[in-house]
Design a protein around this motif. Structure first.
Motif, PDB file in Angstrom:
ATOM      1  N   ASN A 130     -14.178  -0.861   3.062  1.00  0.00           N
ATOM      2  CA  ASN A 130     -13.115  -0.327   2.264  1.00  0.00           C
ATOM      3  C   ASN A 130     -12.817  -1.363   1.217  1.00  0.00           C
ATOM      4  O   ASN A 130     -12.122  -0.990   0.178  1.00  0.00           O
ATOM      5  N   ALA A 131     -13.534  -2.497   1.157  1.00  0.00           N
ATOM      6  CA  ALA A 131     -13.291  -3.666   0.127  1.00  0.00           C
ATOM      7  C   ALA A 131     -13.897  -3.094  -1.141  1.00  0.00           C
ATOM      8  O   ALA A 131     -13.648  -3.169  -2.364  1.00  0.00           O
ATOM      9  N   ASN A 132     -15.320  -2.312  -0.840  1.00  0.00           N
ATOM     10  CA  ASN A 132     -15.959  -1.809  -2.200  1.00  0.00           C
ATOM     11  C   ASN A 132     -15.121  -0.671  -2.820  1.00  0.00           C
ATOM     12  O   ASN A 132     -15.314  -0.224  -3.974  1.00  0.00           O
ATOM     13  N   ALA A 133     -14.116  -0.372  -1.976  1.00  0.00           N
ATOM     14  CA  ALA A 133     -13.254   1.005  -2.675  1.00  0.00           C
ATOM     15  C   ALA A 133     -12.246   0.512  -3.594  1.00  0.00           C
ATOM     16  O   ALA A 133     -11.354   0.998  -4.269  1.00  0.00           O
ATOM     17  N   LEU A 134     -11.935  -0.943  -3.651  1.00  0.00           N
ATOM     18  CA  LEU A 134     -10.916  -1.552  -4.476  1.00  0.00           C
ATOM     19  C   LEU A 134     -11.666  -1.331  -5.775  1.00  0.00           C
ATOM     20  O   LEU A 134     -12.490  -2.116  -6.040  1.00  0.00           O
ATOM     21  N   PRO A 135     -10.995  -0.796  -6.645  1.00  0.00           N
ATOM     22  CA  PRO A 135     -11.611  -0.810  -7.976  1.00  0.00           C
ATOM     23  C   PRO A 135     -11.193  -2.224  -8.858  1.00  0.00           C
ATOM     24  O   PRO A 135     -10.377  -2.866  -8.662  1.00  0.00           O
ATOM     25  N   ASP A 136     -11.910  -2.310  -9.812  1.00  0.00           N
ATOM     26  CA  ASP A 136     -11.723  -3.357 -10.863  1.00  0.00           C
ATOM     27  C   ASP A 136     -10.457  -3.430 -11.436  1.00  0.00           C
ATOM     28  O   ASP A 136      -9.934  -2.335 -11.686  1.00  0.00           O
ATOM     29  N   LYS A 137      -9.891  -4.679 -11.545  1.00  0.00           N
ATOM     30  CA  LYS A 137      -8.501  -4.863 -12.401  1.00  0.00           C
ATOM     31  C   LYS A 137      -7.611  -4.077 -11.520  1.00  0.00           C
ATOM     32  O   LYS A 137      -6.699  -3.390 -12.076  1.00  0.00           O
ATOM     33  N   SER A 138      -7.509  -4.533 -10.326  1.00  0.00           N
ATOM     34  CA  SER A 138      -6.470  -3.925  -9.375  1.00  0.00           C
ATOM     35  C   SER A 138      -5.781  -5.139  -8.635  1.00  0.00           C
ATOM     36  O   SER A 138      -6.400  -5.988  -8.279  1.00  0.00           O
ATOM     37  N   VAL A 139      -4.579  -4.959  -8.186  1.00  0.00           N
ATOM     38  CA  VAL A 139      -3.665  -5.749  -7.538  1.00  0.00           C
ATOM     39  C   VAL A 139      -3.221  -4.940  -6.147  1.00  0.00           C
ATOM     40  O   VAL A 139      -2.768  -3.910  -6.306  1.00  0.00           O
ATOM     41  N   LEU A 140      -3.234  -5.611  -5.144  1.00  0.00           N
ATOM     42  CA  LEU A 140      -3.109  -4.951  -3.722  1.00  0.00           C
ATOM     43  C   LEU A 140      -2.002  -5.937  -3.008  1.00  0.00           C
ATOM     44  O   LEU A 140      -2.247  -7.073  -2.830  1.00  0.00           O
ATOM     45  N   ILE A 141      -0.678  -5.485  -3.080  1.00  0.00           N
ATOM     46  CA  ILE A 141       0.203  -5.986  -2.378  1.00  0.00           C
ATOM     47  C   ILE A 141       0.371  -5.319  -0.972  1.00  0.00           C
ATOM     48  O   ILE A 141       0.787  -4.336  -0.700  1.00  0.00           O
ATOM     49  N   VAL A 142       0.382  -6.154  -0.018  1.00  0.00           N
ATOM     50  CA  VAL A 142       0.593  -5.895   1.388  1.00  0.00           C
ATOM     51  C   VAL A 142       1.677  -6.481   2.150  1.00  0.00           C
ATOM     52  O   VAL A 142       1.821  -7.531   1.932  1.00  0.00           O
ATOM     53  N   GLN A 143       2.652  -5.612   2.671  1.00  0.00           N
ATOM     54  CA  GLN A 143       4.008  -6.149   3.075  1.00  0.00           C
ATOM     55  C   GLN A 143       3.473  -6.231   4.565  1.00  0.00           C
ATOM     56  O   GLN A 143       3.807  -5.378   5.503  1.00  0.00           O
ATOM     57  N   GLY A 144       2.771  -7.640   4.884  1.00  0.00           N
ATOM     58  CA  GLY A 144       2.529  -7.797   6.208  1.00  0.00           C
ATOM     59  C   GLY A 144       1.288  -8.806   6.101  1.00  0.00           C
ATOM     60  O   GLY A 144       0.934  -9.393   5.252  1.00  0.00           O
ATOM     61  N   ASN A 145       0.376  -9.028   7.017  1.00  0.00           N
ATOM     62  CA  ASN A 145      -0.654  -9.758   7.167  1.00  0.00           C
ATOM     63  C   ASN A 145      -1.877  -9.063   6.792  1.00  0.00           C
ATOM     64  O   ASN A 145      -1.884  -7.736   6.982  1.00  0.00           O
ATOM     65  N   VAL A 146      -2.886  -9.661   6.178  1.00  0.00           N
ATOM     66  CA  VAL A 146      -4.067  -9.111   5.712  1.00  0.00           C
ATOM     67  C   VAL A 146      -5.076  -9.852   6.513  1.00  0.00           C
ATOM     68  O   VAL A 146      -5.313 -11.220   6.808  1.00  0.00           O
ATOM     69  N   THR A 147      -6.247  -9.064   7.040  1.00  0.00           N
ATOM     70  CA  THR A 147      -7.470  -9.736   7.828  1.00  0.00           C
ATOM     71  C   THR A 147      -8.597  -9.084   6.837  1.00  0.00           C
ATOM     72  O   THR A 147      -8.835  -7.902   6.749  1.00  0.00           O
ATOM     73  N   ILE A 148      -9.306 -10.109   6.425  1.00  0.00           N
ATOM     74  CA  ILE A 148     -10.589  -9.753   5.771  1.00  0.00           C
ATOM     75  C   ILE A 148     -11.744  -9.899   6.903  1.00  0.00           C
ATOM     76  O   ILE A 148     -12.255 -11.173   7.058  1.00  0.00           O
TER      77      ILE A 148
END
Length: 148
Positions: free
Chosen positions: A24-42
Motif C-alpha cells: 500500500n506504500a506504492n499506492a501513495l501518489p507522488d507529491k502527497s502528504v498523509l496525516i494520521v491521527q494515531g500511530n503509524v507502523t511501516i
C-alpha cells in the motif's frame, strides 16, 4: 483508505492507527502528504525490498503518535514527522533520504556489526522533497503595499 490518497493533496486519516506495507506504500501518489491521527507502523513483508518508497516519490507522513519502522528496513525515502519514533533493534544500518522531525528524543537501538567505519544511522536532507511539498507543508503569506 491509503489507496485512495490523492496527489497534490493533504490526505487525513481519522480512523486511528495505520500500518503501511510495501504494497500500500506504492499506492501513495507522488507529491502527497498523509496525516494520521494515531500511530503509524511501516511494516515489511519477508522477501520484499528493504527500502520504503524506493522510487523516492515526494511524500510526507505525519503522525500524531509514534512512527514505528520495521527493523528489516535499511532505507526510508520521505519526510517523516511524529511525536516519537521507534526503529527497532537490529544490526542493519538505516539511511533516511528526506528528513525526520520528532517532538521527542529519538532512541536508536541499531548497532552495525559489519564495520565501525560507516554510520549506523544516516540522514540525507533532501530539499527537493520539501520544495515539491511546500504548498502542503507551509502557509504562503502575500503582502503588498503601494509606494509613492
Amino acid at each position: 483508505d491509503i489507496v485512495n490518497a490523492e496527489t497534490g493533496k493533504v490526505n487525513i486519516l481519522t480512523t486511528g492507527d495505520l500500518t503501511i506495507t510495501q504494497t500500500n506504500a506504492n499506492a501513495l501518489p507522488d507529491k502527497s502528504v498523509l496525516i494520521v491521527q494515531g500511530n503509524v507502523t511501516i511494516a515489511n513483508r519477508p522477501g520484499t525490498n528493504h527500502t520504503f518508497n524506493p522510487s523516492s516519490k515526494s511524500i510526507a507522513i505525519i503522525a500524531t503518535g509514534t512512527i514505528t519502522v520495521d527493523a528489516v528496513y535499511t532505507g526510508l525515502n520521505g519526510i517523516f514527522i511524529a511525536q516519537g519514533f521507534n526503529f527497532g533493534s537490529s544490526n542493519q544500518p538505516l539511511k533516511i533520504s528526506g528528513n525526520l522531525i520528532s517532538a521527542t528524543e529519538i532512541p536508536f537501538a541499531r548497532e552495525r556489526v559489519d564495520t565501525i567505519e560507516k554510520p549506523t544511522f544516516f540522514i540525507v536532507f533532501n530539499p527537493q522533497m520539501y520544495l515539491d511539498l511546500l504548498p502542503y507543508l507551509s502557509t504562503i503569506v502575500r503582502e503588498g503595499r503601494e509606494i509613492q
